[in-house]
Scaffold this motif. Structure first.
Motif, PDB file in Angstrom:
ATOM      1  N   VAL A   1      39.856 -22.031  45.226  1.00 20.93           N
ATOM      2  CA  VAL A   1      40.559 -22.127  46.514  1.00 20.93           C
ATOM      3  C   VAL A   1      42.036 -22.466  46.367  1.00 20.93           C
ATOM      4  O   VAL A   1      42.795 -22.387  47.341  1.00 20.93           O
ATOM      5  CB  VAL A   1      39.880 -23.165  47.442  1.00 20.93           C
ATOM      6  N   ARG A   2      42.449 -22.831  45.159  1.00 19.06           N
ATOM      7  CA  ARG A   2      43.815 -23.354  44.967  1.00 19.06           C
ATOM      8  C   ARG A   2      44.883 -22.389  45.473  1.00 19.06           C
ATOM      9  O   ARG A   2      45.937 -22.801  45.948  1.00 19.06           O
ATOM     10  CB  ARG A   2      44.088 -23.639  43.486  1.00 19.06           C
ATOM     11  N   GLY A   3      44.664 -21.129  45.425  1.00 19.60           N
ATOM     12  CA  GLY A   3      45.702 -20.169  45.828  1.00 19.60           C
ATOM     13  C   GLY A   3      45.910 -20.124  47.327  1.00 19.60           C
ATOM     14  O   GLY A   3      46.978 -19.757  47.814  1.00 19.60           O
ATOM     15  N   HIS A   4      44.906 -20.526  48.109  1.00 20.15           N
ATOM     16  CA  HIS A   4      45.054 -20.329  49.564  1.00 20.15           C
ATOM     17  C   HIS A   4      44.722 -21.581  50.366  1.00 20.15           C
ATOM     18  O   HIS A   4      44.794 -21.555  51.602  1.00 20.15           O
ATOM     19  CB  HIS A   4      44.151 -19.182  50.042  1.00 20.15           C
ATOM     20  N   ALA A   5      44.369 -22.669  49.724  1.00 18.33           N
ATOM     21  CA  ALA A   5      44.007 -23.879  50.491  1.00 18.33           C
ATOM     22  C   ALA A   5      44.649 -25.104  49.860  1.00 18.33           C
ATOM     23  O   ALA A   5      44.885 -25.150  48.651  1.00 18.33           O
ATOM     24  CB  ALA A   5      42.491 -24.051  50.501  1.00 18.33           C
ATOM     25  N   ARG A   6      44.920 -26.089  50.718  1.00 18.14           N
ATOM     26  CA  ARG A   6      45.355 -27.400  50.198  1.00 18.14           C
ATOM     27  C   ARG A   6      44.109 -28.082  49.647  1.00 18.14           C
ATOM     28  O   ARG A   6      43.031 -27.974  50.245  1.00 18.14           O
ATOM     29  CB  ARG A   6      45.995 -28.202  51.332  1.00 18.14           C
TER      30      ARG A   6
ATOM     31  N   MET B   1      50.450 -22.324  55.076  1.00 15.56           N
ATOM     32  CA  MET B   1      49.126 -22.808  55.475  1.00 15.56           C
ATOM     33  C   MET B   1      49.354 -23.912  56.544  1.00 15.56           C
ATOM     34  O   MET B   1      50.054 -24.858  56.323  1.00 15.56           O
ATOM     35  CB  MET B   1      48.452 -23.377  54.232  1.00 15.56           C
TER      36      MET B   1
ATOM     37  N   GLY C   1      36.464 -18.859  50.606  1.00 20.33           N
ATOM     38  CA  GLY C   1      37.496 -17.837  50.789  1.00 20.33           C
ATOM     39  C   GLY C   1      38.255 -18.017  52.095  1.00 20.33           C
ATOM     40  O   GLY C   1      39.439 -17.675  52.186  1.00 20.33           O
ATOM     41  N   ASP C   2      37.601 -18.581  53.110  1.00 21.99           N
ATOM     42  CA  ASP C   2      38.216 -18.705  54.435  1.00 21.99           C
ATOM     43  C   ASP C   2      38.940 -20.022  54.665  1.00 21.99           C
ATOM     44  O   ASP C   2      39.707 -20.144  55.614  1.00 21.99           O
ATOM     45  CB  ASP C   2      37.123 -18.594  55.533  1.00 21.99           C
ATOM     46  N   CYS C   3      38.682 -21.028  53.811  1.00 21.01           N
ATOM     47  CA  CYS C   3      39.176 -22.374  54.171  1.00 21.01           C
ATOM     48  C   CYS C   3      40.667 -22.527  53.895  1.00 21.01           C
ATOM     49  O   CYS C   3      41.237 -21.839  53.042  1.00 21.01           O
ATOM     50  CB  CYS C   3      38.384 -23.443  53.416  1.00 21.01           C
ATOM     51  N   GLY C   4      41.270 -23.452  54.641  1.00 24.77           N
ATOM     52  CA  GLY C   4      42.686 -23.773  54.410  1.00 24.77           C
ATOM     53  C   GLY C   4      42.843 -25.168  53.835  1.00 24.77           C
ATOM     54  O   GLY C   4      43.918 -25.575  53.403  1.00 24.77           O
TER      55      GLY C   4
ATOM     56  N   ASP D   1      43.121 -24.775  60.308  1.00 20.35           N
ATOM     57  CA  ASP D   1      42.340 -24.051  59.309  1.00 20.35           C
ATOM     58  C   ASP D   1      40.925 -24.616  59.174  1.00 20.35           C
ATOM     59  O   ASP D   1      40.717 -25.820  59.341  1.00 20.35           O
ATOM     60  CB  ASP D   1      43.036 -24.161  57.939  1.00 20.35           C
TER      61      ASP D   1
END
Ligand code: APR
Length: 239
Positions: free
Chosen positions: A194-199, A1, A170-173, A6
């Protein structure tokens, strides 16, 4: 990421407006220590005693007209972040005050509605509303007397803008949570989504219900920690 480009989603709660002079809900001096949710913030309460519910929201709406109630450094820092960040920044607020908009934030979703709006129970029209509401106030569109309610999401009702919110999550980083106790869903569940794909970063006066789910937790008053964090983020991005 790569956080430098993002999209960012910022969830805010009552804590971000505390230093603007508006009460939170669950602090010892909070709103729910003065009045019961069941008496003023449910559809059943409105059906049972609409005058009491109007009185509760009239007092809160009037506070927004108090010249002392203005956006604080945290609201302003988020508006600056939106202007300067090289990707999208969306504020999803649980707050029904108008301080994010008055600070200059544009991409803003109020998932619990807005004190500055009324909605007609008969024709469903929603409209800007600054003055007191009463059981006699006619709807300006369909003329239904007493047909207007605050355009606020009460307990047991569906939050607003959930499709747009889910898409942005779903889109955020990068996901920031500011000034919320993490008691009320669905907002309290966003960090788990969001934990799987964003800080994920929590910025709050003290640890919240969901603190352990965040990658980073920064504690202190919003007017101190939010501007400092935004500065750090913009510098790291060279923005
Ligand atoms: N700076 C940062 N955080 C603060 C500050 C401050 N100056 N003052 C208080 N806080 C924190 C508190 O520690 C608490 O964790 O803000 C949080 C406020 O929590 P709540 O009072 O529960 O408010 P909120 O999380 O926004 O409530 C969510 O519940 O009652 C419903 O619809 C209502 O939108 C509201 C929802």
């Amino acid at each position: 990421m790569t956080p430098l480009v993002d999209p960012i989603v910022v969830l805010t709660g009552a804590g971000i407006s505390r230093e603007s002079g508006l009460s939170t809900f669950r602090d010892p001096d909070g709103i729910w220590a003065q009045v019961r949710i069941e008496d003023v913030a449910t559809p059943e309460a409105f059906a049972r005693d609409p005058a009491r519910v109007h009185g509760f929201y009239n007092a809160r709406r009037a506070q927004l007209r108090d010249p002392a109630v203005v956006p604080n450094a945290a609201h302003l820092a988020l508006a600056e972040l939106e202007r300067r960040w090289p990707a999208e920044v969306l504020i999803v607020t649980q707050n029904v005050d108008d301080l994010h908009a008055r600070a200059g934030s544009v991409r803003l979703l109020q998932m619990h509605g807005a004190l500055g709006r009324a909605r007609c129970l008969r024709c469903a029209a929603a409209m800007p509303w600054e003055e007191d509401l009463s059981t006699a106030t006619p709807c300006p569109l369909c003329a239904e007397a007493g047909g207007l309610r605050p355009d606020i999401v009460w307990f047991g009702e569906m939050p607003m803008h959930m499709d747009a919110i889910e898409t942005a999550l779903g889109d955020c980083g990068l996901f920031l949570s500011i000034g919320t106790s993490g008691h009320v869903y669905p907002a309290a569940g966003f960090v788990a989504e969001v934990r799987g794909h964003a800080r994920t970063v929590e910025l709050n006066l003290e640890p919240s219900q969901g603190s352990a789910l965040f990658d980073e937790a920064i504690h202190g008053p919003a007017t101190a920690i939010v501007p400092a964090f935004v500065d750090r983020l913009l510098k790291a991005a060279g923005a």
